[in-house]
Design an enzyme around this catalytic site. Structure first.
Site, PDB file in Angstrom:
ATOM      1  N   GLU A  10      -6.502   4.495   7.973  1.00  0.00           N
ATOM      2  CA  GLU A  10      -6.325   5.936   7.705  1.00  0.00           C
ATOM      3  C   GLU A  10      -7.603   6.514   7.105  1.00  0.00           C
ATOM      4  O   GLU A  10      -7.937   7.676   7.343  1.00  0.00           O
ATOM      5  CB  GLU A  10      -5.103   6.156   6.799  1.00  0.00           C
ATOM      6  CG  GLU A  10      -3.816   5.919   7.588  1.00  0.00           C
ATOM      7  CD  GLU A  10      -2.638   5.462   6.757  1.00  0.00           C
ATOM      8  OE1 GLU A  10      -2.680   5.551   5.524  1.00  0.00           O
ATOM      9  OE2 GLU A  10      -1.656   5.001   7.373  1.00  0.00           O
ATOM     10  N   ASN A  19       0.861  -1.184   0.000  1.00  0.00           N
ATOM     11  CA  ASN A  19       0.000   0.000   0.000  1.00  0.00           C
ATOM     12  C   ASN A  19       0.895   1.232   0.000  1.00  0.00           C
ATOM     13  O   ASN A  19       1.528   1.535   1.001  1.00  0.00           O
ATOM     14  CB  ASN A  19      -0.890  -0.026   1.253  1.00  0.00           C
ATOM     15  CG  ASN A  19      -1.653   1.269   1.439  1.00  0.00           C
ATOM     16  OD1 ASN A  19      -1.854   2.020   0.481  1.00  0.00           O
ATOM     17  ND2 ASN A  19      -2.073   1.549   2.663  1.00  0.00           N
ATOM     18  N   TRP A  20       0.918   1.915  -1.110  1.00  0.00           N
ATOM     19  CA  TRP A  20       1.812   3.079  -1.233  1.00  0.00           C
ATOM     20  C   TRP A  20       1.253   4.336  -0.589  1.00  0.00           C
ATOM     21  O   TRP A  20       1.942   5.356  -0.557  1.00  0.00           O
ATOM     22  CB  TRP A  20       2.111   3.347  -2.717  1.00  0.00           C
ATOM     23  CG  TRP A  20       3.026   2.346  -3.351  1.00  0.00           C
ATOM     24  CD1 TRP A  20       3.611   1.261  -2.747  1.00  0.00           C
ATOM     25  CD2 TRP A  20       3.483   2.339  -4.709  1.00  0.00           C
ATOM     26  NE1 TRP A  20       4.391   0.588  -3.652  1.00  0.00           N
ATOM     27  CE2 TRP A  20       4.331   1.226  -4.861  1.00  0.00           C
ATOM     28  CE3 TRP A  20       3.231   3.155  -5.813  1.00  0.00           C
ATOM     29  CZ2 TRP A  20       4.947   0.922  -6.080  1.00  0.00           C
ATOM     30  CZ3 TRP A  20       3.844   2.862  -7.019  1.00  0.00           C
ATOM     31  CH2 TRP A  20       4.699   1.749  -7.146  1.00  0.00           C
ATOM     32  N   LYS A  21       0.018   4.299  -0.135  1.00  0.00           N
ATOM     33  CA  LYS A  21      -0.606   5.493   0.456  1.00  0.00           C
ATOM     34  C   LYS A  21      -0.451   6.682  -0.509  1.00  0.00           C
ATOM     35  O   LYS A  21      -0.513   6.494  -1.711  1.00  0.00           O
ATOM     36  CB  LYS A  21       0.000   5.796   1.830  1.00  0.00           C
ATOM     37  CG  LYS A  21       0.145   4.544   2.694  1.00  0.00           C
ATOM     38  CD  LYS A  21       0.488   4.846   4.110  1.00  0.00           C
ATOM     39  CE  LYS A  21       0.777   3.559   4.850  1.00  0.00           C
ATOM     40  NZ  LYS A  21       0.442   3.615   6.236  1.00  0.00           N
ATOM     41  N   GLY A  66       2.996  -1.221   4.172  1.00  0.00           N
ATOM     42  CA  GLY A  66       2.948   0.193   3.828  1.00  0.00           C
ATOM     43  C   GLY A  66       4.339   0.706   3.473  1.00  0.00           C
ATOM     44  O   GLY A  66       4.850   0.491   2.374  1.00  0.00           O
ATOM     45  N   GLY A  67       4.978   1.348   4.426  1.00  0.00           N
ATOM     46  CA  GLY A  67       6.263   2.023   4.201  1.00  0.00           C
ATOM     47  C   GLY A  67       7.305   1.178   3.483  1.00  0.00           C
ATOM     48  O   GLY A  67       7.975   1.657   2.557  1.00  0.00           O
ATOM     49  N   GLY A 111       2.666   2.223  10.589  1.00  0.00           N
ATOM     50  CA  GLY A 111       3.562   3.361  10.408  1.00  0.00           C
ATOM     51  C   GLY A 111       4.277   3.780  11.680  1.00  0.00           C
ATOM     52  O   GLY A 111       4.859   4.857  11.740  1.00  0.00           O
ATOM     53  N   HIS A 137      -9.203   0.960   5.011  1.00  0.00           N
ATOM     54  CA  HIS A 137      -7.910   1.173   5.661  1.00  0.00           C
ATOM     55  C   HIS A 137      -8.108   2.085   6.877  1.00  0.00           C
ATOM     56  O   HIS A 137      -8.930   3.001   6.836  1.00  0.00           O
ATOM     57  CB  HIS A 137      -6.918   1.792   4.667  1.00  0.00           C
ATOM     58  CG  HIS A 137      -5.516   1.780   5.192  1.00  0.00           C
ATOM     59  ND1 HIS A 137      -5.062   2.720   6.077  1.00  0.00           N
ATOM     60  CD2 HIS A 137      -4.493   0.921   4.985  1.00  0.00           C
ATOM     61  CE1 HIS A 137      -3.798   2.447   6.389  1.00  0.00           C
ATOM     62  NE2 HIS A 137      -3.430   1.359   5.736  1.00  0.00           N
ATOM     63  N   GLU A 186      -4.922  -5.232  10.590  1.00  0.00           N
ATOM     64  CA  GLU A 186      -3.948  -4.150  10.758  1.00  0.00           C
ATOM     65  C   GLU A 186      -4.228  -3.428  12.071  1.00  0.00           C
ATOM     66  O   GLU A 186      -5.030  -2.477  12.105  1.00  0.00           O
ATOM     67  CB  GLU A 186      -4.053  -3.161   9.592  1.00  0.00           C
ATOM     68  CG  GLU A 186      -3.739  -3.776   8.251  1.00  0.00           C
ATOM     69  CD  GLU A 186      -3.141  -2.749   7.305  1.00  0.00           C
ATOM     70  OE1 GLU A 186      -2.072  -3.012   6.763  1.00  0.00           O
ATOM     71  OE2 GLU A 186      -3.739  -1.668   7.142  1.00  0.00           O
ATOM     72  N   SER A 195       3.749  -2.177  10.165  1.00  0.00           N
ATOM     73  CA  SER A 195       5.216  -2.140  10.305  1.00  0.00           C
ATOM     74  C   SER A 195       5.888  -3.453   9.917  1.00  0.00           C
ATOM     75  O   SER A 195       6.850  -3.881  10.565  1.00  0.00           O
ATOM     76  CB  SER A 195       5.608  -1.712  11.723  1.00  0.00           C
ATOM     77  OG  SER A 195       5.155  -0.395  11.984  1.00  0.00           O
TER      78      SER A 195
HETATM   79  C1  PEP Z   1      -0.474   0.054   5.791  1.00  0.00           C
HETATM   80  O1  PEP Z   1      -0.477   1.186   5.328  1.00  0.00           O
HETATM   81  O2  PEP Z   1      -1.391  -0.722   5.497  1.00  0.00           O
HETATM   82  C2  PEP Z   1       0.609  -0.344   6.677  1.00  0.00           C
HETATM   83  C3  PEP Z   1       0.556  -1.516   7.249  1.00  0.00           C
HETATM   84  O3  PEP Z   1       1.645   0.566   6.861  1.00  0.00           O
HETATM   85  P1  PEP Z   1       3.108   0.280   7.498  1.00  0.00           P
HETATM   86  O4  PEP Z   1       3.610  -1.008   6.927  1.00  0.00           O
HETATM   87  O5  PEP Z   1       3.931   1.456   7.093  1.00  0.00           O
HETATM   88  O6  PEP Z   1       2.916   0.173   8.987  1.00  0.00           O
END
Ligand code: PEP
Length: 225
Positions: free
Chosen positions: A86, A6-8, A207-208, A156, A84, A150, A186
């Site tokens: 966010e 997930n590039w957000k 994500g990141g 994040g 998600h 999640e 993470s």
């Molecule tokens: C996400 O955005 O779904 C996520 C899990 O982010 P991160 O891996 O950066 O915690």
């Protein structure tokens, strides 16, 4: 195993092209990349399944800023993330709208990754199970639906759930719904093997660490162990 990135709100069209020029996904793992809307067209056709980060429930209409499942299908996008945290935290997404988005996407032939997970406060006050039961209950039963667990406190933050915490939540979700369950929060190359080794963990939503082609590849490779 399925590993989704997930590039957000990162990577416009040119950075998306650069990512795919450098990304060499391993064989034997299902890989999904979820770029921002404006970059989807550049991601399609690069040998990796492409999902959007959200999708609206109506086919068209007066919904400024939204994108329909039909539009995604036309572009060659194969699915969408819904719910998600966010979106739930900052954009008023509710269990009801998550369910509507998921149903519309599935009806249009898309795959869906539906996100669920408790906040720090909900975990601290012993409400994790109640929250997961509520969020999972509204999700459609469908062969193209995948759930991502999640925990909001792990997204994040660098605070990954321990493998035992992830396993416990995944087992609960699997007792409530038949879908495969990804872990997200993470995930990095150095913790991915242990997390994905858990019995009820069917892959990862990253994500990141999905923004860098090398680290995302390393996580995809970890899914093969
Ligand atoms: C996400 O955005 O779904 C996520 C899990 O982010 P991160 O891996 O950066 O915690």
């Amino acid at each position: 195993m399925l590993v989704a990135g997930n590039w957000k709100m990162f990577k416009g069209p040119s950075e998306t092209v650069a990512f795919f020029d450098a990304f060499d996904p391993p064989l034997g793992v299902d890989v999904v990349v979820c770029p921002p809307y404006v970059s989807l067209a550049r991601a399609v056709g690069r040998g990796v399944t492409v999902y959007a980060q959200n999708v609206h429930w109506d086919a068209e209409g007066a919904y400024t800023g939204e994108i329909s499942a039909r539009m995604l299908v036309e572009l060659g996008v194969e699915g969408a993330i819904v719910g998600h945290s966010e979106r739930r935290q900052y954009f008023g997404e509710t269990d009801e709208t998550v369910a509507r988005r998921a149903e519309a996407a599935l009806d249009a032939g898309l795959g869906v990754i539906a996100c669920v997970g408790e906040t720090d406060d909900e975990r601290a006050s012993g409400r994790t199970e109640e929250v997961l039961r509520r969020q999972v209950a509204v999700l459609p039963r469908h062969e193209r639906l995948v759930i991502a667990y999640e925990p909001v406190w792990a997204i994040g933050t660098g605070r990954t759930a321990t493998p035992a915490i992830a396993q416990e939540a995944h087992a609960l979700i699997k007792s409530l719904h038949r879908a495969p369950v990804l872990y997200g929060g993470s995930v990095k190359p150095d913790n991915a093997v242990e997390l994905m080794a858990q019995t009820d963990v069917d892959g990862a939503l990253v994500g990141g660490a999905s923004l860098d082609p090398e680290s995302f590849r390393a996580i995809c490779v970890a899914a093969l162990v």
